[in-house]
Design an enzyme around this catalytic site. Sequence first.
Site, PDB file in Angstrom:
ATOM      1  N   ARG A  76       0.789  -1.401   0.123  1.00  0.00           N
ATOM      2  CA  ARG A  76       0.126  -0.068   0.113  1.00  0.00           C
ATOM      3  C   ARG A  76       0.745   1.307   0.082  1.00  0.00           C
ATOM      4  O   ARG A  76       1.718   1.306   0.828  1.00  0.00           O
ATOM      5  CB  ARG A  76      -0.971   0.079   1.167  1.00  0.00           C
ATOM      6  CG  ARG A  76      -2.025   1.004   1.173  1.00  0.00           C
ATOM      7  CD  ARG A  76      -3.008   0.954   2.294  1.00  0.00           C
ATOM      8  NE  ARG A  76      -3.879  -0.127   2.288  1.00  0.00           N
ATOM      9  CZ  ARG A  76      -4.705  -0.054   3.304  1.00  0.00           C
ATOM     10  NH1 ARG A  76      -5.120   0.915   4.270  1.00  0.00           N
ATOM     11  NH2 ARG A  76      -5.484  -1.520   3.442  1.00  0.00           N
ATOM     12  N   SER A 172      -8.207   1.007   0.328  1.00  0.00           N
ATOM     13  CA  SER A 172      -9.285   1.095   1.436  1.00  0.00           C
ATOM     14  C   SER A 172      -9.537   2.576   1.656  1.00  0.00           C
ATOM     15  O   SER A 172     -10.252   3.059   0.570  1.00  0.00           O
ATOM     16  CB  SER A 172      -8.703   0.254   2.605  1.00  0.00           C
ATOM     17  OG  SER A 172      -9.842   0.352   3.659  1.00  0.00           O
ATOM     18  N   ASP A 331     -13.821   1.086  -0.274  1.00  0.00           N
ATOM     19  CA  ASP A 331     -13.976  -0.709  -0.449  1.00  0.00           C
ATOM     20  C   ASP A 331     -14.870  -1.402   0.329  1.00  0.00           C
ATOM     21  O   ASP A 331     -14.949  -2.797   0.158  1.00  0.00           O
ATOM     22  CB  ASP A 331     -12.491  -1.294  -0.648  1.00  0.00           C
ATOM     23  CG  ASP A 331     -12.040  -1.322   0.800  1.00  0.00           C
ATOM     24  OD1 ASP A 331     -12.507  -0.852   1.825  1.00  0.00           O
ATOM     25  OD2 ASP A 331     -11.137  -2.453   1.006  1.00  0.00           O
ATOM     26  N   ASP A 333     -15.369  -2.338   3.394  1.00  0.00           N
ATOM     27  CA  ASP A 333     -15.131  -3.361   4.227  1.00  0.00           C
ATOM     28  C   ASP A 333     -15.128  -2.650   5.841  1.00  0.00           C
ATOM     29  O   ASP A 333     -15.169  -3.756   6.772  1.00  0.00           O
ATOM     30  CB  ASP A 333     -13.678  -4.084   4.021  1.00  0.00           C
ATOM     31  CG  ASP A 333     -12.680  -3.094   4.388  1.00  0.00           C
ATOM     32  OD1 ASP A 333     -12.799  -1.808   4.531  1.00  0.00           O
ATOM     33  OD2 ASP A 333     -11.335  -3.659   4.472  1.00  0.00           O
ATOM     34  N   GLU A 431     -12.462  -5.166  15.405  1.00  0.00           N
ATOM     35  CA  GLU A 431     -11.372  -4.183  15.686  1.00  0.00           C
ATOM     36  C   GLU A 431     -11.932  -2.786  15.611  1.00  0.00           C
ATOM     37  O   GLU A 431     -12.690  -2.467  14.926  1.00  0.00           O
ATOM     38  CB  GLU A 431     -10.287  -4.353  14.769  1.00  0.00           C
ATOM     39  CG  GLU A 431     -10.554  -3.676  13.366  1.00  0.00           C
ATOM     40  CD  GLU A 431      -9.200  -4.034  12.322  1.00  0.00           C
ATOM     41  OE1 GLU A 431      -8.183  -4.435  12.777  1.00  0.00           O
ATOM     42  OE2 GLU A 431      -9.363  -3.524  11.195  1.00  0.00           O
ATOM     43  N   LYS A 445     -12.740  -8.435   7.797  1.00  0.00           N
ATOM     44  CA  LYS A 445     -13.840  -7.415   8.217  1.00  0.00           C
ATOM     45  C   LYS A 445     -14.774  -7.175   6.882  1.00  0.00           C
ATOM     46  O   LYS A 445     -14.321  -7.453   5.757  1.00  0.00           O
ATOM     47  CB  LYS A 445     -13.218  -6.104   8.549  1.00  0.00           C
ATOM     48  CG  LYS A 445     -12.240  -5.558   7.554  1.00  0.00           C
ATOM     49  CD  LYS A 445     -11.759  -4.241   8.438  1.00  0.00           C
ATOM     50  CE  LYS A 445     -10.638  -3.712   7.434  1.00  0.00           C
ATOM     51  NZ  LYS A 445      -9.372  -4.352   7.405  1.00  0.00           N
TER      52      LYS A 445
END
Length: 618
Positions: A76, A172, A331, A333, A431, A445
Amino acid sequence: MVSNNMQVPNCLLEPTFLNSVVSGNDILDEKIKEWLQWDRNEFTFNEIKKHVLANNYDDLAKLLLTRLDFGTAGLRGAMGAGFSRINDLTIIQTTQGLHQYLTKEFVSLKSDGVVIGHDARHGSHRFARLAAAVFLYAGVKVYLFSDIIPTPYVPFSVLKYKCSAGIMVTASHNPKEDNGYKVYYSNGCQLNRPHDKRIAQCISENLVPLESSWDESFYKVSELCIDPLDEVHQDYLNAIQKHCYNRSINASSKLNITYTAMHGVGEKYEVDAFKAFSLKPFFSTEAQAKPDPDFPTVKLPNPEEGLDALKLATKTAEANSSPIIIAHDPDADRLAMAEKLKDGSWKVFTGNEIAFLLGWWAFINYKKSHGENFPKNSVIMLYSTVSSRVLKTMAEIEGFLTEETLCGFKWTGNKSLECLMQGKTVLFAFEEALGYMFGTQVLDKDGISASVVASEMACVLYHDGITLSEKLEQLNEKYGLHLSHTSYFICYDQVTIKNLFQRIREANSGKYPDYVGPYKVKHVRDLYGSGFDSSQPGNKPIFPTSTSGQLLTFTFEDGCVASIRTSGTEPKIKYYTEIYAEPGARMTQAEAQMKMNNLTKYIIEELLQPEKNYLISR
């Protein structure tokens, strides 16, 4: 930003130009020549060539002398030219290395195949198809999604098709300049140790791009390429419906719910998920409904940023008499939620508060469905070490099991799989950074399933005349008051970060601090290097330690907890504090809030020292 322009015929590049590269650094000269010989993207090729012509060797050193690290989160980082950025060449090199590793791991790789999906960011579509070309030319079956998808669809597909691996091209909730490459193993979980190091080694051994790896369009003619979108989408919707317990209330509910996709992929998938749960259509935040990789209406496309990120959603909600907002990151999630209070203000729930509500909801519905035969000793929920202990305190009263994991769903997912193999039922995991796993159809997730479960929960509570905020108060009364605070500072300098944490370790005459402000330290857990945990025999931590990230946790005599860690995907130092008061304790919400504010203040002033360490406030 990476352009889709191609392809520069590097083989025709004048040898005299390559030979003229003389920076004074032989290693840099070699890296410049490698880039100019290997890169086929016109945009990134010309960016490096322009720096060479201008003798910008300092900039070239930053771009070419270091590689973007491949870790358990994959890749990333910022897009652009150079080995330290996300671009066509680094995606190809990474995929070639991944292919070599999977070839060693799985004799049935070619027939089992890999799954590849992507989000709506700049470059994502192209990166996914370049990755597909590497596998397809190697004779490996590829399930390549034809359209943008939520990240959870990739791990779901890995399990569905029994693939060797999955790749999701996404960054993300990172800024628009970034992109990423997230890898799932054959078990449907994010990569974990030691796979990441072994893949990194294979990448370093396969840096020369094959000519075939640049054939972005090969998927169109390859018989090994399959589009799984329609089948996966329907099977996913079928799978999550096992968490729908109140279909009739959902269908008849008058509750208006507002949704925002935050310029990401979630809108059309959320529409179908609402239908699958018989929920009436939500009110869409139209300005953020269509995918837009520039994220024009938000500073950061991250629902963790709170009310600032939900401004347009609140306007939509106000216009439609909607007291509930649900939001995804780009995204899809992660899940964020907000509720309009009776005084007209909006409460944005923290990740820990959403987890308290969802954990309770998972428990009561599972218990109802099993009646007196509720198997307490085989039911488990999981939470990460920097998250609230709400599930643990709930479990102590209700009798089910809990497990604490390290930060990140690479740990939570793999631990959930381990629990499943032991015959346990994993109800819920979370989390605090808005990540929730409801059930185990996805071992990561999943914002889509979490959002419809949360919407059903809201419909049922409102049907019973209770708001989400009121239910949260009831849970605090029954299971104990939990108040938490999470925030971060930005720091780009790794030396500063290392020195900061070392000073904390040596704050008390070369030892860990005995006090933080007036709060007496009971236990210290340090998961950096060889590790330290004063609550364990021989001070040996139970959790794995690491030299690539920092994580310090202080447990205080009064039960408060504080953690400080570095982020694995962003230049952040994150800090977390939590206050807990047992059921019946004589502590009001206001008193607990004041205590938490004080603890947070001392963590910042005494340990982080932002001014001394030049930390940038959020």
